[in-house]
Scaffold this active site. Structure first.
Site, mmCIF file in Angstrom:
data_model
loop_
_atom_site.group_PDB
_atom_site.id
_atom_site.type_symbol
_atom_site.label_atom_id
_atom_site.label_comp_id
_atom_site.label_asym_id
_atom_site.label_seq_id
_atom_site.Cartn_x
_atom_site.Cartn_y
_atom_site.Cartn_z
ATOM 1 N N HIS A 8 0.830 -1.208 0.000
ATOM 2 C CA HIS A 8 0.000 0.000 0.000
ATOM 3 C C HIS A 8 0.864 1.258 0.000
ATOM 4 O O HIS A 8 0.601 2.218 -0.726
ATOM 5 C CB HIS A 8 -0.886 0.058 1.251
ATOM 6 C CG HIS A 8 -1.830 -1.082 1.405
ATOM 7 N ND1 HIS A 8 -1.703 -2.028 2.409
ATOM 8 C CD2 HIS A 8 -2.945 -1.439 0.717
ATOM 9 C CE1 HIS A 8 -2.694 -2.899 2.329
ATOM 10 N NE2 HIS A 8 -3.458 -2.569 1.302
ATOM 11 N N LYS B 88 -0.437 -6.979 -7.458
ATOM 12 C CA LYS B 88 -0.694 -8.232 -6.726
ATOM 13 C C LYS B 88 -2.122 -8.688 -6.976
ATOM 14 O O LYS B 88 -2.378 -9.871 -7.178
ATOM 15 C CB LYS B 88 -0.446 -8.024 -5.223
ATOM 16 C CG LYS B 88 -0.128 -9.309 -4.480
ATOM 17 C CD LYS B 88 -1.301 -9.929 -3.764
ATOM 18 C CE LYS B 88 -1.652 -9.174 -2.516
ATOM 19 N NZ LYS B 88 -2.834 -9.748 -1.852
#
Lengths: 289, 289
Positions: free
Chosen positions: A35, A147
């Site tokens: 993140h 991802k």
């Protein structure tokens, strides 16, 4: 860095900043380096960055881990602050869904495989909440991680189909030192599961090497080879291993020199992990920018 | 008044006008007084008004009248010019759908009755194209006609559920002198069909009066009475007559003093006409503003 909990509050804050470039990084919180890499890129490219943290009930199926999904709002806030992002938007479910929503955004075709298959309704929930966030924030750029490759492809297609006035930016997967893709769910893993979970990255990256050496002609050969590696780990239970065209996510037989993605979902106990790798002659060429 | 055919072109034109209030009137063209009343209201309330004309293939079912839907771009342009609207956005299908769209916006529940029932997929097409237009124009207000009551309710709910940053304005139905609701499809009617078509307004407005006199206790009584009036016209073929709660569009048994909508769809030859009327003690109170 300011934490904003209401839609109206965020709109008011963003109003005077609309002349500059606004970046949005939608997350479900429990932030990790994956993140943070998205947020840092957003901070570099945008004048104002909004990080949203919302564990979206709509994208969890019955029996999935909505209730036990890890949450740590205070640590999230500290981490966002360090990146230089200006706003942390943290609405509750009542704010996002003041009444049971009748409206859904669905993307067909791209959601027939991979996680779309094993998590029915998941991508409807993702596409719907991302649409809401786009409407609340009005970003010029929105950042997603590779991802979640299928999510990235779905959101990009949704943004194109619906003519959202923004760019979807997809950033590389961030990994632990031993290759395990960063995920909020990694904390669920027992030490032994954590050790065996490295098979995802190992099998994908070795398959990519083997493919570039010409070991695999057919997608099914690559799939079988990856499955064998994963099955060698006693705690691993395969949800799926697929090799599909990228970014169309359609079945392929011969790999040839086409751009494909190898994607896996594997359970370790209660924990479901995903990872993927793009196989191409020149990775940068088929990576959708 | 300027005609713009491309999304990028329109965005460029609108960019410097974003500080003011932007109004959007989405239409399928072949404009009549109903459309013009929406445009005039938009012109009164907004700094910049965009009228879109796009016959959206996505909202027509197989066997419906997409191909023969009336079109007159030149007359549309003249009429828009007279209203004082600044932009006429007239994209072609290639511009709106450069590839076959995988993404749909769907609104459930509200689309289970009325036209949602007799035109499956219709409101998915409407919600999807309206979402596209909202993203292209970025309006502060969007104007729809009460003649398409279910559409108005669906779009309003979609805008709320998805947190679109805009207001949906619904304007009263505009009628011919004899009460027939204005519709681009009225030109299909033969003189005799045109005469008999007045039964829609007559039966709805007389039913409203009878309801206010206390003649109907149950929705089914009002439905039967309206059906009888329509069946008395030999060329009329009923698609549906329904009395539902408004704006929830749910079945009701006792009308009582609740706000209901009587809605009808009737075929005259190949032509399908719709109309509706809200029955309430005080119409302004239950009309969603």
């Amino acid at each position: 860095m300011e934490i904003v909990k209401t839609i109206e509050g965020l709109r008011r804050k963003l109003y005077p900043r609309r002349s500059g470039r606004i970046g949005l990084v939608p997350t479900m919180g429990y932030l990790h380096e994956g993140h943070l890499s998205l947020i840092r890129q957003a901070v570099q490219e945008c004048d104002t960055v909004v990080v949203s943290v919302f564990v979206n009930p709509l994208q969890f199926g019955p029996g999935e881990d909505f209730d036990r999904y890890p949450r740590d709002p205070e640590r999230d806030a500290e981490q966002v602050k360090e990146t230089g992002a200006e706003f942390l938007f943290a609405p509750d479910a009542q704010e996002m869904y003041p009444r049971s929503p009748l409206t859904r955004v669905t993307v067909s075709g791209l959601t027939d495989s991979l996680c779309g298959m094993s998590r029915p309704g998941h991508f409807d929930g993702v596409a719907t909440v991302v649409t809401q966030l786009f409407h609340i924030v009005g970003p010029d750029r929105a950042y997603f991680g590779q991802k979640d490759a299928q999510q990235a492809v779905v959101i990009r297609r949704m943004a194109e189909d619906l003519h959202f006035p923004l760019r979807v930016i997809v950033c590389p997967t961030v990994r632990e030192k031993d290759g395990l893709a960063m995920s909020s769910r990694n904390i669920y893993l027992s030490p032994e599961e954590r050790k065996q979970a490295t098979v995802l990255y190992r099998s994908l990256s070795e398959a990519a090497e083997r493919k570039s050496r010409g070991d695999f002609n057919r997608a099914s050969e690559a799939v079988r080879w990856i499955e064998d590696q994963i099955r060698a780990q006693p705690l691993a239970e395969i949800d799926y291993v697929e090799v599909l065209s990228y970014p169309e996510l359609e079945p392929v037989e011969e790999i040839g020199d086409r751009c494909v993605i190898a994607a896996v979902a594997v359970r370790f106990g209660q924990t479901r992990l995903i990872d993927n790798m793009i196989f191409s002659e020149e990775e940068t060429e088929c990576f959708v920018p």
